[in-house]
Design a protein around this motif. Structure first.
Motif, PDB file in Angstrom:
ATOM      1  N   GLY A  28       2.469  14.039 -18.079  1.00  0.00           N
ATOM      2  CA  GLY A  28       1.081  13.536 -18.055  1.00  0.00           C
ATOM      3  C   GLY A  28       1.680  12.566 -16.806  1.00  0.00           C
ATOM      4  N   ALA A  29       2.172  12.206 -15.942  1.00  0.00           N
ATOM      5  CA  ALA A  29       1.812  10.859 -15.060  1.00  0.00           C
ATOM      6  C   ALA A  29       1.377  11.493 -13.455  1.00  0.00           C
ATOM      7  CB  ALA A  29       3.809  10.676 -14.388  1.00  0.00           C
ATOM      8  N   ARG A  30       0.650  10.879 -13.122  1.00  0.00           N
ATOM      9  CA  ARG A  30      -0.176  11.401 -11.378  1.00  0.00           C
ATOM     10  C   ARG A  30       0.913  10.535 -10.442  1.00  0.00           C
ATOM     11  NH1 ARG A  30      -3.176   8.209  -7.738  1.00  0.00           N
ATOM     12  NH2 ARG A  30      -3.239   5.985  -9.465  1.00  0.00           N
ATOM     13  N   VAL A  31       0.842  11.619  -9.961  1.00  0.00           N
ATOM     14  CA  VAL A  31       2.159  10.849  -8.591  1.00  0.00           C
ATOM     15  C   VAL A  31       1.094  10.222  -7.587  1.00  0.00           C
ATOM     16  CG1 VAL A  31       2.824  11.937  -6.986  1.00  0.00           C
ATOM     17  CG2 VAL A  31       3.175  12.859  -8.537  1.00  0.00           C
ATOM     18  N   VAL A  32       1.219   8.714  -7.726  1.00  0.00           N
ATOM     19  CA  VAL A  32       0.526   8.003  -6.436  1.00  0.00           C
ATOM     20  C   VAL A  32       1.052   8.568  -5.190  1.00  0.00           C
ATOM     21  CG1 VAL A  32       0.710   6.005  -6.264  1.00  0.00           C
ATOM     22  CG2 VAL A  32       0.720   6.298  -8.358  1.00  0.00           C
ATOM     23  N   GLY A  66       1.165  -1.315  -0.334  1.00  0.00           N
ATOM     24  CA  GLY A  66      -0.181   0.381  -0.388  1.00  0.00           C
ATOM     25  C   GLY A  66       1.087   1.449  -0.174  1.00  0.00           C
ATOM     26  N   TRP A  67       2.220   1.043   0.887  1.00  0.00           N
ATOM     27  CA  TRP A  67       2.682   2.313   0.390  1.00  0.00           C
ATOM     28  C   TRP A  67       3.005   2.816  -0.835  1.00  0.00           C
ATOM     29  CZ3 TRP A  67       7.761   2.206  -1.131  1.00  0.00           C
ATOM     30  CH2 TRP A  67       8.054   1.264  -1.006  1.00  0.00           C
ATOM     31  N   VAL A  68       3.118   1.895  -1.679  1.00  0.00           N
ATOM     32  CA  VAL A  68       4.204   1.910  -3.132  1.00  0.00           C
ATOM     33  C   VAL A  68       2.824   2.726  -3.996  1.00  0.00           C
ATOM     34  CG1 VAL A  68       4.615   1.294  -4.978  1.00  0.00           C
ATOM     35  CG2 VAL A  68       5.569   1.060  -2.669  1.00  0.00           C
ATOM     36  N   ILE A  69       1.798   1.805  -3.714  1.00  0.00           N
ATOM     37  CA  ILE A  69       0.664   2.365  -4.338  1.00  0.00           C
ATOM     38  C   ILE A  69      -0.447   3.687  -4.990  1.00  0.00           C
ATOM     39  CG2 ILE A  69       0.981  -0.180  -5.636  1.00  0.00           C
ATOM     40  CD1 ILE A  69      -1.529  -0.817  -4.381  1.00  0.00           C
ATOM     41  N   GLY A  70      -0.472   3.491  -3.095  1.00  0.00           N
ATOM     42  CA  GLY A  70      -1.441   4.717  -2.944  1.00  0.00           C
ATOM     43  C   GLY A  70      -2.981   4.217  -3.489  1.00  0.00           C
ATOM     44  N   ASP A  71      -4.067   5.012  -3.714  1.00  0.00           N
ATOM     45  CA  ASP A  71      -5.093   4.737  -4.555  1.00  0.00           C
ATOM     46  C   ASP A  71      -4.925   3.993  -5.675  1.00  0.00           C
ATOM     47  OD1 ASP A  71      -4.128   6.118  -5.714  1.00  0.00           O
ATOM     48  OD2 ASP A  71      -6.315   7.444  -5.493  1.00  0.00           O
ATOM     49  N   HIS A  72      -3.733   3.586  -6.399  1.00  0.00           N
ATOM     50  CA  HIS A  72      -3.447   2.915  -7.733  1.00  0.00           C
ATOM     51  C   HIS A  72      -4.025   1.177  -7.691  1.00  0.00           C
ATOM     52  CE1 HIS A  72      -2.165   2.794 -11.197  1.00  0.00           C
ATOM     53  NE2 HIS A  72      -1.486   1.406 -11.475  1.00  0.00           N
ATOM     54  N   VAL A 123      11.592   8.878  -1.293  1.00  0.00           N
ATOM     55  CA  VAL A 123      10.998   7.803  -2.502  1.00  0.00           C
ATOM     56  C   VAL A 123       9.883   8.878  -2.580  1.00  0.00           C
ATOM     57  CG1 VAL A 123       9.813   5.710  -2.897  1.00  0.00           C
ATOM     58  CG2 VAL A 123      12.271   5.314  -1.452  1.00  0.00           C
ATOM     59  N   GLY A 124       9.603   8.604  -4.337  1.00  0.00           N
ATOM     60  CA  GLY A 124       8.744   8.595  -4.700  1.00  0.00           C
ATOM     61  C   GLY A 124       7.939   8.032  -5.496  1.00  0.00           C
ATOM     62  N   THR A 125       6.175   7.837  -6.049  1.00  0.00           N
ATOM     63  CA  THR A 125       6.201   7.028  -6.730  1.00  0.00           C
ATOM     64  C   THR A 125       5.319   7.236  -7.855  1.00  0.00           C
ATOM     65  OG1 THR A 125       5.995   5.019  -5.342  1.00  0.00           O
ATOM     66  CG2 THR A 125       5.182   4.519  -7.370  1.00  0.00           C
ATOM     67  N   PHE A 126       5.481   7.187  -9.309  1.00  0.00           N
ATOM     68  CA  PHE A 126       4.319   7.903  -9.783  1.00  0.00           C
ATOM     69  C   PHE A 126       3.086   6.460 -10.705  1.00  0.00           C
ATOM     70  CE2 PHE A 126       8.696   8.772 -12.164  1.00  0.00           C
ATOM     71  CZ  PHE A 126       8.096   8.222 -12.814  1.00  0.00           C
ATOM     72  N   ALA A 127       2.471   6.984 -11.455  1.00  0.00           N
ATOM     73  CA  ALA A 127       1.454   6.097 -12.522  1.00  0.00           C
ATOM     74  C   ALA A 127       1.824   6.914 -13.981  1.00  0.00           C
ATOM     75  CB  ALA A 127       0.572   5.690 -11.917  1.00  0.00           C
ATOM     76  N   ASP A 128       2.671   5.805 -14.750  1.00  0.00           N
ATOM     77  CA  ASP A 128       2.793   6.872 -15.969  1.00  0.00           C
ATOM     78  C   ASP A 128       1.403   6.939 -16.918  1.00  0.00           C
ATOM     79  OD1 ASP A 128       2.083   4.074 -17.740  1.00  0.00           O
ATOM     80  OD2 ASP A 128       4.689   4.373 -17.684  1.00  0.00           O
TER      81      ASP A 128
END
Length: 105
Positions: A74-78, A35-41, A89-94
């Motif tokens: 155009g990515a969404r920051v997760v 969950g800490w990586v994917i958030g609401d993705h 660390v930061g995670t985004f969805a392309d």
């Protein structure tokens, strides 16, 4: 291949990480701790594999720059860039939905 990181209570580093080669690290995260990586993705269906592509950064400032550059493209920051026990660390969805985790150790 030796595992990276400080051992957890069970003696295994969490998340379990291995250096595959210079610039490529494999991280195995239990589904309950993802969950800490994917958030609401949304993750992949049960019959498919989920993976997170990782990028190494030189510093927290570079993590922030890369995540912002991705967002601007155009990515969404997760998960916004932040300090975690194993690094910054930061995670985004392309735009295709693939997750990218940027880490400065």
């Amino acid at each position: 291949m030796a595992a990276l990181g400080e051992p957890a209570a069970d003696g295994i580093p969490e998340p379990l990480q291995f250096t595959v080669n210079d610039g490529l690290r494999l991280m195995l995260v239990p589904s309950g701790g993802f969950g800490w990586v994917i958030g609401d993705h949304e993750v992949a269906d049960r019959d498919r594999s989920e993976c997170v592509l990782g990028l190494s950064a030189e510093s927290p400032a570079e993590v922030q720059r890369i995540v912002e550059q991705a967002r601007s493209a155009g990515a969404r920051v997760v998960t916004p860039p932040a300090e975690q026990p194993w690094g910054y660390v930061g995670t985004f969805a392309d735009p295709d939905g693939h997750l990218w985790m940027v880490t400065a150790v």
